[in-house]
Design a protein around this motif. Sequence first.
Motif, mmCIF file in Angstrom:
data_model
loop_
_atom_site.group_PDB
_atom_site.id
_atom_site.type_symbol
_atom_site.label_atom_id
_atom_site.label_comp_id
_atom_site.label_asym_id
_atom_site.label_seq_id
_atom_site.Cartn_x
_atom_site.Cartn_y
_atom_site.Cartn_z
ATOM 1 N N TYR A 180 17.922 37.913 20.225
ATOM 2 C CA TYR A 180 19.113 38.698 19.947
ATOM 3 C C TYR A 180 19.125 39.962 20.795
ATOM 4 C CZ TYR A 180 19.061 36.016 15.558
ATOM 5 O OH TYR A 180 19.027 35.021 14.617
ATOM 6 N N CYS A 181 20.293 40.379 21.242
ATOM 7 C CA CYS A 181 20.423 41.726 21.755
ATOM 8 C C CYS A 181 21.023 42.597 20.662
ATOM 9 C CB CYS A 181 21.263 41.792 23.037
ATOM 10 S SG CYS A 181 22.996 41.327 22.892
ATOM 11 N N ALA A 182 20.684 43.880 20.697
ATOM 12 C CA ALA A 182 21.130 44.801 19.668
ATOM 13 C C ALA A 182 21.217 46.204 20.244
ATOM 14 C CB ALA A 182 20.175 44.777 18.470
ATOM 15 N N ALA A 183 21.967 47.060 19.558
ATOM 16 C CA ALA A 183 22.146 48.439 19.986
ATOM 17 C C ALA A 183 21.875 49.380 18.833
ATOM 18 C CB ALA A 183 23.554 48.655 20.528
ATOM 19 N N ALA A 184 21.486 50.609 19.162
ATOM 20 C CA ALA A 184 21.198 51.632 18.174
ATOM 21 C C ALA A 184 21.739 52.968 18.652
ATOM 22 C CB ALA A 184 19.698 51.731 17.924
ATOM 23 N N PRO A 185 22.172 53.831 17.729
ATOM 24 C CA PRO A 185 22.734 55.120 18.136
ATOM 25 C C PRO A 185 21.702 56.168 18.513
ATOM 26 C CG PRO A 185 22.776 54.922 15.764
ATOM 27 C CD PRO A 185 22.306 53.593 16.289
ATOM 28 N N SER A 186 20.441 55.993 18.104
ATOM 29 C CA SER A 186 19.446 57.031 18.318
ATOM 30 C C SER A 186 18.161 56.506 18.954
ATOM 31 C CB SER A 186 19.126 57.723 17.000
ATOM 32 O OG SER A 186 18.179 58.752 17.179
ATOM 33 N N PHE A 187 17.457 55.635 18.242
ATOM 34 C CA PHE A 187 16.195 55.119 18.751
ATOM 35 C C PHE A 187 16.104 53.625 18.486
ATOM 36 C CE2 PHE A 187 13.890 54.308 14.838
ATOM 37 C CZ PHE A 187 14.547 55.115 13.923
ATOM 38 N N CYS A 188 15.274 52.951 19.282
ATOM 39 C CA CYS A 188 15.031 51.523 19.146
ATOM 40 C C CYS A 188 13.535 51.290 19.072
ATOM 41 C CB CYS A 188 15.585 50.748 20.343
ATOM 42 S SG CYS A 188 17.363 50.887 20.606
ATOM 43 N N THR A 189 13.120 50.434 18.152
ATOM 44 C CA THR A 189 11.703 50.141 17.989
ATOM 45 C C THR A 189 11.338 48.827 18.652
ATOM 46 O OG1 THR A 189 12.063 49.023 15.871
ATOM 47 C CG2 THR A 189 11.611 51.390 15.808
ATOM 48 N N VAL A 190 10.063 48.707 19.000
ATOM 49 C CA VAL A 190 9.491 47.430 19.415
ATOM 50 C C VAL A 190 8.425 47.041 18.414
ATOM 51 C CG1 VAL A 190 10.010 47.714 21.862
ATOM 52 C CG2 VAL A 190 7.836 48.565 20.955
ATOM 53 N N GLY A 191 8.060 45.782 18.414
ATOM 54 C CA GLY A 191 7.092 45.293 17.453
ATOM 55 C C GLY A 191 7.737 45.030 16.106
ATOM 56 N N TYR A 192 6.906 45.081 15.066
ATOM 57 C CA TYR A 192 7.336 44.813 13.696
ATOM 58 C C TYR A 192 7.295 46.070 12.853
ATOM 59 C CZ TYR A 192 6.171 39.977 15.039
ATOM 60 O OH TYR A 192 6.089 38.765 15.676
ATOM 61 N N PRO B 161 11.716 45.765 13.089
ATOM 62 C CA PRO B 161 12.739 46.501 13.849
ATOM 63 C C PRO B 161 13.393 47.561 12.984
ATOM 64 C CG PRO B 161 13.557 44.348 13.203
ATOM 65 C CD PRO B 161 12.096 44.367 12.849
ATOM 66 N N ARG B 162 13.707 48.704 13.597
ATOM 67 C CA ARG B 162 14.338 49.823 12.910
ATOM 68 C C ARG B 162 15.420 50.422 13.793
ATOM 69 N NH1 ARG B 162 12.733 49.710 7.541
ATOM 70 N NH2 ARG B 162 10.435 49.667 7.397
ATOM 71 N N GLY B 163 16.483 50.909 13.170
ATOM 72 C CA GLY B 163 17.480 51.701 13.861
ATOM 73 C C GLY B 163 18.658 50.967 14.457
ATOM 74 N N TYR B 164 18.623 49.654 14.485
ATOM 75 C CA TYR B 164 19.694 48.885 15.127
ATOM 76 C C TYR B 164 20.882 48.717 14.189
ATOM 77 C CZ TYR B 164 15.895 47.717 18.296
ATOM 78 O OH TYR B 164 14.844 47.784 19.183
ATOM 79 N N ASN B 165 22.084 48.887 14.721
ATOM 80 C CA ASN B 165 23.283 48.748 13.905
ATOM 81 C C ASN B 165 24.358 47.857 14.511
ATOM 82 O OD1 ASN B 165 24.191 50.403 15.948
ATOM 83 N ND2 ASN B 165 24.907 52.050 14.605
ATOM 84 N N LEU B 166 24.072 47.241 15.643
ATOM 85 C CA LEU B 166 25.018 46.346 16.297
ATOM 86 C C LEU B 166 24.237 45.174 16.863
ATOM 87 C CD1 LEU B 166 28.057 46.092 17.085
ATOM 88 C CD2 LEU B 166 27.456 47.193 19.241
ATOM 89 N N TRP B 167 24.665 43.955 16.533
ATOM 90 C CA TRP B 167 23.899 42.748 16.868
ATOM 91 C C TRP B 167 24.750 41.681 17.513
ATOM 92 C CZ3 TRP B 167 18.638 42.268 15.738
ATOM 93 C CH2 TRP B 167 18.097 43.273 14.932
#
Length: 125
Positions: free
Chosen positions: A95-107, A109-115
């Motif tokens: 999946y691609c995704a977007a976040a307004p502030s920060f994006c995490t890698v690994g386990y 995922p945090r911060g994503y609001n568009l998928w």
Amino acid sequence: QVQLVESGGGSVQAGGSLRLSCAAPGYTSTRGCMGWLRQAPGKEREGVAVIYASSGGKYYADSVKGRFTISRDNAKNTLYLEMNSLKPEDTAIYYCAAAPSFCTVGYPPRGYNLWGQGTQVTVSS
């Protein structure tokens, strides 16, 4: 409403390569970040690679460092993931995704609001 559209998935043998694309029409790329995530059967969703809009900084999960490369074409509003030296354990929906502030890698995922809707990658031995 789906805002991001992935493409480029498929089936390859171990050691092969694929390039995934994510179309993001109208997405403002001057702030925040975008990333690629994957989910394999029976496993938690994993952040694979991220890129920050303003700095271009890139971060990768340990599982893909040295094999995957994230990039963007701002003129085309498109995000890419070049995957080399693929392994069977890379098999997942990506999946691609977007976040307004920060994006995490690994386990996890945090911060994503568009998928996006996801694209299947299958790597065989």
